[in-house]
Design a protein around this motif. Structure first.
Motif, PDB file in Angstrom:
ATOM      1  N   VAL A  80      14.207  -6.950  -1.032  1.00 34.24           N
ATOM      2  CA  VAL A  80      13.070  -6.456  -0.254  1.00 34.24           C
ATOM      3  C   VAL A  80      13.413  -5.064   0.250  1.00 34.24           C
ATOM      4  CG1 VAL A  80      11.655  -6.804   1.814  1.00 34.24           C
ATOM      5  CG2 VAL A  80      12.419  -8.789   0.478  1.00 34.24           C
ATOM      6  N   ILE A  81      12.484  -4.126   0.050  1.00 33.13           N
ATOM      7  CA  ILE A  81      12.629  -2.778   0.598  1.00 33.13           C
ATOM      8  C   ILE A  81      11.599  -2.657   1.711  1.00 33.13           C
ATOM      9  CG2 ILE A  81      12.711  -0.315   0.121  1.00 33.13           C
ATOM     10  CD1 ILE A  81      14.716  -2.063  -1.537  1.00 33.13           C
ATOM     11  N   ALA A  82      12.075  -2.501   2.947  1.00 27.01           N
ATOM     12  CA  ALA A  82      11.202  -2.498   4.126  1.00 27.01           C
ATOM     13  C   ALA A  82      10.267  -1.298   4.127  1.00 27.01           C
ATOM     14  CB  ALA A  82      12.055  -2.503   5.391  1.00 27.01           C
ATOM     15  N   GLY A  83       9.153  -1.446   4.838  1.00 23.37           N
ATOM     16  CA  GLY A  83       8.110  -0.428   4.883  1.00 23.37           C
ATOM     17  C   GLY A  83       8.620   0.936   5.311  1.00 23.37           C
ATOM     18  N   ASN A  84       8.025   1.984   4.705  1.00 25.24           N
ATOM     19  CA  ASN A  84       8.301   3.392   5.017  1.00 25.24           C
ATOM     20  C   ASN A  84       9.744   3.802   4.763  1.00 25.24           C
ATOM     21  OD1 ASN A  84       5.598   3.947   5.869  1.00 25.24           O
ATOM     22  ND2 ASN A  84       6.058   2.827   7.747  1.00 25.24           N
ATOM     23  N   HIS A 139       0.830  -1.208   0.000  1.00 20.02           N
ATOM     24  CA  HIS A 139       0.000   0.000   0.000  1.00 20.02           C
ATOM     25  C   HIS A 139       0.868   1.264   0.000  1.00 20.02           C
ATOM     26  CE1 HIS A 139      -2.861  -2.950   1.579  1.00 20.02           C
ATOM     27  NE2 HIS A 139      -3.822  -2.117   1.268  1.00 20.02           N
ATOM     28  N   ASN A 140       0.315   2.336  -0.564  1.00 24.19           N
ATOM     29  CA  ASN A 140       0.850   3.701  -0.398  1.00 24.19           C
ATOM     30  C   ASN A 140       2.315   3.839  -0.809  1.00 24.19           C
ATOM     31  OD1 ASN A 140      -1.669   4.387   0.789  1.00 24.19           O
ATOM     32  ND2 ASN A 140      -0.952   3.553   2.724  1.00 24.19           N
ATOM     33  N   ILE A 141       2.615   3.438  -2.027  1.00 27.56           N
ATOM     34  CA  ILE A 141       3.979   3.528  -2.554  1.00 27.56           C
ATOM     35  C   ILE A 141       4.026   4.589  -3.639  1.00 27.56           C
ATOM     36  CG2 ILE A 141       5.703   2.289  -3.948  1.00 27.56           C
ATOM     37  CD1 ILE A 141       4.867  -0.230  -2.365  1.00 27.56           C
ATOM     38  N   CYS A 142       5.121   5.362  -3.660  1.00 25.84           N
ATOM     39  CA  CYS A 142       5.346   6.352  -4.714  1.00 25.84           C
ATOM     40  C   CYS A 142       6.661   6.041  -5.414  1.00 25.84           C
ATOM     41  CB  CYS A 142       5.416   7.764  -4.135  1.00 25.84           C
ATOM     42  SG  CYS A 142       3.858   8.339  -3.456  1.00 25.84           S
ATOM     43  N   CYS A 143       6.656   6.130  -6.736  1.00 29.51           N
ATOM     44  CA  CYS A 143       7.849   5.890  -7.543  1.00 29.51           C
ATOM     45  C   CYS A 143       7.945   6.985  -8.595  1.00 29.51           C
ATOM     46  CB  CYS A 143       7.783   4.513  -8.191  1.00 29.51           C
ATOM     47  SG  CYS A 143       9.186   4.131  -9.264  1.00 29.51           S
ATOM     48  N   PHE A 144       9.035   7.767  -8.560  1.00 28.76           N
ATOM     49  CA  PHE A 144       9.226   8.887  -9.478  1.00 28.76           C
ATOM     50  C   PHE A 144      10.605   8.800 -10.130  1.00 28.76           C
ATOM     51  CE2 PHE A 144       6.644  10.428  -5.896  1.00 28.76           C
ATOM     52  CZ  PHE A 144       5.494  10.796  -6.561  1.00 28.76           C
ATOM     53  N   ASP A 145      10.676   9.134 -11.419  1.00 25.59           N
ATOM     54  CA  ASP A 145      11.976   9.195 -12.092  1.00 25.59           C
ATOM     55  C   ASP A 145      12.413  10.647 -12.314  1.00 25.59           C
ATOM     56  OD1 ASP A 145      10.390  10.062 -14.186  1.00 25.59           O
ATOM     57  OD2 ASP A 145      10.729   8.304 -15.444  1.00 25.59           O
ATOM     58  N   ILE A 204      18.080  -7.183   1.730  1.00 24.24           N
ATOM     59  CA  ILE A 204      17.039  -6.430   2.427  1.00 24.24           C
ATOM     60  C   ILE A 204      17.594  -5.054   2.753  1.00 24.24           C
ATOM     61  CG2 ILE A 204      15.603  -6.291   4.504  1.00 24.24           C
ATOM     62  CD1 ILE A 204      15.680  -9.356   4.601  1.00 24.24           C
ATOM     63  N   TYR A 205      16.782  -4.027   2.448  1.00 24.06           N
ATOM     64  CA  TYR A 205      17.143  -2.636   2.733  1.00 24.06           C
ATOM     65  C   TYR A 205      16.042  -2.004   3.560  1.00 24.06           C
ATOM     66  CZ  TYR A 205      20.959  -2.638  -0.680  1.00 24.06           C
ATOM     67  OH  TYR A 205      22.130  -2.897  -1.360  1.00 24.06           O
ATOM     68  N   ALA A 206      16.433  -1.058   4.434  1.00 22.43           N
ATOM     69  CA  ALA A 206      15.443  -0.338   5.248  1.00 22.43           C
ATOM     70  C   ALA A 206      16.009   1.016   5.662  1.00 22.43           C
ATOM     71  CB  ALA A 206      15.079  -1.147   6.494  1.00 22.43           C
ATOM     72  N   VAL A 237      11.019  -8.407  -6.834  1.00 26.94           N
ATOM     73  CA  VAL A 237      11.329  -7.479  -5.746  1.00 26.94           C
ATOM     74  C   VAL A 237      10.044  -7.210  -4.970  1.00 26.94           C
ATOM     75  CG1 VAL A 237      12.000  -5.094  -5.219  1.00 26.94           C
ATOM     76  CG2 VAL A 237      13.290  -6.411  -6.919  1.00 26.94           C
ATOM     77  N   TRP A 238      10.155  -7.169  -3.649  1.00 28.39           N
ATOM     78  CA  TRP A 238       9.013  -6.829  -2.792  1.00 28.39           C
ATOM     79  C   TRP A 238       9.266  -5.435  -2.231  1.00 28.39           C
ATOM     80  CZ3 TRP A 238       8.012  -9.259   2.677  1.00 28.39           C
ATOM     81  CH2 TRP A 238       6.837  -8.728   3.214  1.00 28.39           C
ATOM     82  N   ILE A 239       8.394  -4.504  -2.637  1.00 29.21           N
ATOM     83  CA  ILE A 239       8.429  -3.133  -2.123  1.00 29.21           C
ATOM     84  C   ILE A 239       7.321  -3.048  -1.076  1.00 29.21           C
ATOM     85  CG2 ILE A 239       8.313  -0.680  -2.701  1.00 29.21           C
ATOM     86  CD1 ILE A 239      10.497  -2.064  -4.296  1.00 29.21           C
ATOM     87  N   CYS A 240       7.690  -2.924   0.189  1.00 32.13           N
ATOM     88  CA  CYS A 240       6.710  -2.936   1.279  1.00 32.13           C
ATOM     89  C   CYS A 240       5.963  -1.597   1.366  1.00 32.13           C
ATOM     90  CB  CYS A 240       7.408  -3.254   2.596  1.00 32.13           C
ATOM     91  SG  CYS A 240       8.201  -4.884   2.614  1.00 32.13           S
ATOM     92  N   ALA A 241       4.925  -1.571   2.168  1.00 37.60           N
ATOM     93  CA  ALA A 241       4.026  -0.415   2.261  1.00 37.60           C
ATOM     94  C   ALA A 241       4.772   0.861   2.640  1.00 37.60           C
ATOM     95  CB  ALA A 241       2.931  -0.696   3.289  1.00 37.60           C
TER      96      ALA A 241
END
Length: 194
Positions: free
Chosen positions: A165-169, A112-118, A181-183, A146-150
């Motif tokens: 995996v990119i952790a939430g927020n 949920h609630n993900i933004c992706c801008f180039d 895994i990145y956060a 790839v899992w992009i978390c909320a």
């Protein structure tokens, strides 16, 4: 009684997919060659937005698996190119905006609630309002699986390696290696996935 419930669910699902099919056909008629899509294998909620302006192109590849775009999501190509691979799932309120180039590999999951801008607004010329200074652009590439978390923000120039995996927020920026895994803000390497 359970059979009636299952039949009701099945009918509801068929209606949703029929509405999505009609919406995909409408979008294909509206944008013609600028939207490459197979309405039979892509689910786009009627409550989502696809918008293409200028020389932009959106390609949704469903050749290896259905692509699912949940309600309140938006895919906006303002002159940029957006490629979404097979089997990609967008949960509610995923926002993809391209002025340059965004590539999303197959089987990626977006929470949920993900933004992706180039791109970012330019702001260095104090003689002009920010809205008139144009954009600084750099392509975004998200490799397969790839899992992009909320709540994640993906900024211009980001490359995310496959199976990560990119952790939430988190705020994803720069080159993030595969199988990891990145956060954090900005996100940092946490550990390798083995």
């Amino acid at each position: 009684m359970q059979n009636i419930g299952r039949q009701g669910e099945m009918i509801g699902k068929l209606i949703r997919y029929f509405i999505s099919f009609c919406y995909c056909c409408f979008l294909k008629l509206k944008y013609r060659q600028k939207l490459i899509i197979n309405p039979f294998k892509v689910y786009i909620s009627i409550l989502s937005e696809i918008k293409i302006t200028g020389t932009g192109i959106v390609q949704i590849d469903s050749s290896k698996g259905r692509v699912y775009i949940s309600p309140y999501s938006s895919i906006v190509s303002s002159g940029g190119n957006i490629y979404i691979g097979s089997g990609v799932f967008f949960n509610k309120n995923v926002n993809i905006v391209s002025h340059d180039n965004i590539y999303i590999g197959e089987n990626c999951l977006f929470g949920h609630n993900i933004c992706c801008f180039d791109s970012d607004h330019r702001y260095n010329d104090l003689s002009k309002d920010i809205r008139y200074q144009g954009y600084a652009k750099s392509p975004v590439r998200i490799e397969r699986n790839v899992w992009i978390c909320a709540g994640v923000m993906i900024t211009k120039g980001t490359i995310i390696g496959e199976n990560s995996v990119i952790a939430g927020n988190s705020v994803a920026r720069g080159s993030l290696r595969q199988n990891s895994i990145y956060a954090g803000i900005p996100c940092k390497f946490i550990k390798e996935i083995s």
